[in-house]
Design an enzyme around this catalytic site. Structure first.
Site, PDB file in Angstrom:
ATOM      1  N   LYS B  78      -8.740   2.981   8.277  1.00  0.00           N
ATOM      2  CA  LYS B  78      -7.950   3.960   7.540  1.00  0.00           C
ATOM      3  C   LYS B  78      -8.921   4.974   6.919  1.00  0.00           C
ATOM      4  O   LYS B  78     -10.003   4.570   6.445  1.00  0.00           O
ATOM      5  CB  LYS B  78      -7.144   3.240   6.446  1.00  0.00           C
ATOM      6  CG  LYS B  78      -6.190   4.133   5.659  1.00  0.00           C
ATOM      7  CD  LYS B  78      -5.363   3.309   4.663  1.00  0.00           C
ATOM      8  CE  LYS B  78      -4.370   4.149   3.893  1.00  0.00           C
ATOM      9  NZ  LYS B  78      -3.557   3.361   2.930  1.00  0.00           N
ATOM     10  N   SER B 153       1.500   3.996   3.167  1.00  0.00           N
ATOM     11  CA  SER B 153       0.610   5.080   3.496  1.00  0.00           C
ATOM     12  C   SER B 153      -0.307   4.800   4.682  1.00  0.00           C
ATOM     13  O   SER B 153      -0.872   5.740   5.231  1.00  0.00           O
ATOM     14  CB  SER B 153      -0.266   5.419   2.288  1.00  0.00           C
ATOM     15  OG  SER B 153      -1.141   4.338   1.981  1.00  0.00           O
ATOM     16  N   SER B 177       1.717  -0.364   1.114  1.00  0.00           N
ATOM     17  CA  SER B 177       1.187   0.553   2.134  1.00  0.00           C
ATOM     18  C   SER B 177       0.582  -0.112   3.356  1.00  0.00           C
ATOM     19  O   SER B 177       0.227   0.581   4.318  1.00  0.00           O
ATOM     20  CB  SER B 177       0.147   1.485   1.508  1.00  0.00           C
ATOM     21  OG  SER B 177       0.775   2.477   0.750  1.00  0.00           O
TER      22      SER B 177
END
Lengths: 94, 489
Positions: B78, B153, B177
């Protein structure tokens, strides 16, 4: 309800600006979010200690010893403006 | 010949048997990403030279006799994790050109375990969002239906794994997330206990809840990766100094007699009927495997949303005050003075959702509002955490849906800001209480994946992984893959 002037004041504290065009919408969204928080007042929190850390653990301090983790040159490469080993900003004193 | 949807464990076996090399895996992954990413937008930067060099090193290490279950396996990070020499943007204009001079501990640990980083995944800006629509680099598309969101997210990470770009992507979970996008994309995602994985080098959103974890195809793979990710880190003062078990060791244990609590509040009016039926069927499967199903109650579930959306933006407003256009990050053109530099750099550098949360956080931390909102929320947080602890004295784990619905359509104008915040209603509790939780695929509704969430006691990741693995032995929902033929040509 919070008014536009308060939202502008908060924005100034956060070092953000809201344009005249956006202030009405920003204030409406601000109030919409605050309305979500109203539910908190229904909880009886008498004598309840605030929970700062989910493990309720105290922050450990490391030994007070100088350690170099990253090199200065690597950090300075990301500076928007620099001179020698210093960050440059607009003149503060005349 | 390996396919794009192989698990880490399967790839490790094939690498050990020399049926495939790490270089071949990495070349295939890069080619697939270059084909699919123009549609999915799941990856924001590919590090081809770095990945190929690391793959060659892994192949050489294996030839020299090195043994590691992760050696030579490609993966993605990420874009919230600092990667030395590789752009780390947090999907924000503010950090669009930021090149960290150091690696996050998670990045270092997975590199040391031999994993090969292909690059960085798209995400909601500064991890603020549940749809991946707040990214400066544009929305990520769900591989199951490219007109829908992947969740957020960690939406880029989830979409990348679901589309077979890599068998693993790292994610972070502040309010759901990892779990919500894992559910919406049909993969397995684990949020460890707060403190289990180091936050060093992970760009901060809400420091008392942020936690990193693996997003993969199976619980077995999550266990392998957590073995490498977890552990005390002197560079993170909130990292727990507690020994790390072998998470793979207990996967095969029977779940006979294990008590699974089902909170009635998780099957409320917020929940889509199809998701409710699918998760209920999954709970029956656990029962068939010998688990004892127990009705429980978490009455403060809805209060969690209000609590979280006070605390997280407050912590964010403090954390994001570092972005001032002086030392790194975006700086506006030709500032007239220092105040102008601060104001315009921040106003131009942050996206709308980030600014919205900074504003609310600044307000709730201000002297006039502190007691009414921030202090009150911290007190309610304790009540919520105690509710979870009380239930977990009676049951081993809590089970329920990971998200209220399946993936919703992109740019859905009908959702208000607070509707969007309600996406997190089932996941937020584990963050407020610091508990570990995992989302596993449990079926499809109208062709879209549904996830079941299991929440455990503090540092109870091994038990969650055991239950998830036993579920995945009995079902094949985790093996389903989206039809991407139209995108691959």
């Amino acid at each position: 309800m919070t008014d536009a002037a308060t939202v502008r004041d908060v924005a100034a504290l956060a070092r953000l600006t809201i344009s005249d065009q956006d202030i009405e919408n920003a204030t409406a969204e601000f109030n919409q979010t605050l309305a979500l928080f109203d539910a908190l007042s229904t909880a009886d929190t008498t004598d309840v200690a605030p929970m700062i850390n989910p493990l309720d653990s105290a922050q450990r301090l490391r030994t007070d010893r100088i350690e170099t983790l990253v090199d200065r040159a690597g950090l300075m490469q990301n500076a928007p403006a620099s001179e020698q080993d210093y960050f440059l900003v607009p003149r503060v004193l005349d | 010949m390996t396919g794009p949807f192989e698990t880490i464990s399967s790839l490790a076996r094939q690498l050990d048997a020399r049926h495939v090399s790490s270089r071949e895996l990495v070349e295939d992954a890069i080619a697939r990403t270059e084909t699919l990413n123009s549609t999915l937008n799941a990856v924001v930067s590919l590090d081809k030279p770095g990945a190929l060099a690391a793959a060659d090193q892994a192949d050489q290490a294996r030839a020299d006799g090195a043994i590691s279950p992760l050696l030579g396996v490609p993966m993605l990070h990420k874009d919230i994790f600092c990667t030395r020499g590789v752009k780390t943007s947090c999907a924000s204009k503010m950090l669009a050109d930021f090149i960290p001079p150091y690696d996050a501990t998670v990045v270092k640990k997975l590199h040391d375990a031999g994993m090969v980083s292909l690059g960085k995944c798209n995400m909601d800006e500064f991890a603020m969002g549940s749809s991946n629509e707040t990214s400066f680099f544009g929305a990520v598309k769900n591989p199951w239906d490219v007109d829908r969101v992947p969740g957020g997210s960690s939406g880029g990470s989830a979409a990348a794994v679901a589309a077979g770009l890599a068998p693993l992507a790292t994610g972070t979970d502040t309010g759901g997330s990892i779990r919500q996008p894992a559910a919406l994309c049909g993969i397995t995602g684990l949020k460890p206990t707060y403190g289990r994985v180091s936050r060093y080098g992970m760009i901060a959103f809400a420091s008392s809840m942020d936690q990193a974890g693996p997003m993969a195809r199976t619980a077995e793979d999550c266990a392998l990766v957590l073995n490498a990710m977890a552990g005390h880190d002197p560079l993170d003062s909130t990292s727990a100094d507690i020994s790390v078990p072998d998470y793979s060791a207990g996967l095969e244990k029977s779940i006979e007699g294990l008590r699974v609590g089902i909170p009635k509040e998780f099957f409320s009016s917020h929940l889509n009927d199809g998701v409710a039926a699918t998760v209920s069927a999954a709970v029956k499967e656990l029962e068939a495997a010998g688990a004892v199903i127990v009705d429980v109650s978490l009455p403060s579930t809805d209060l969690g949303v209000s609590t979280y959306y006070v605390i997280a933006p407050a912590e964010a407003s403090a954390n994001l005050s570092r972005y001032d256009g002086v030392r790194y990050g975006y700086r506006c053109d030709s500032p007239s003075d220092l105040q102008d530099l601060y104001l315009r750099s921040r106003t131009e550098g942050f996206g709308e959702e980030v600014k919205r949360r900074i504003l609310i956080g600044t307000f709730t931390l201000s002297a006039a509002s502190y007691d009414q909102y921030f202090m009150k929320a911290q007190q309610v947080r304790r009540l919520i955490a105690e509710e979870y602890q009380s239930v977990l004295k009676d049951v081993d784990v809590i089970a329920g849906p990971s998200a209220p619905s399946t993936a919703f359509v992109l740019n859905d104008g009908s959702k208000s800001i607070t509707d969007m915040y309600m996406e997190d209603v089932f996941t937020i509790g584990a963050n407020l209480a610091g508990l570990p939780a995992i989302s596993v695929p449990v079926g499809l509704v109208d062709g879209l994946p549904v996830g079941m969430q299991l929440i455990g006691s503090r540092f109870g990741e091994a038990q969650l992984l055991n239950i998830a693995h036993q579920f995945q032995i009995r079902t094949d929902w985790h093996s389903l893959t989206p039809d991407l033929e139209g995108l691959t040509g």
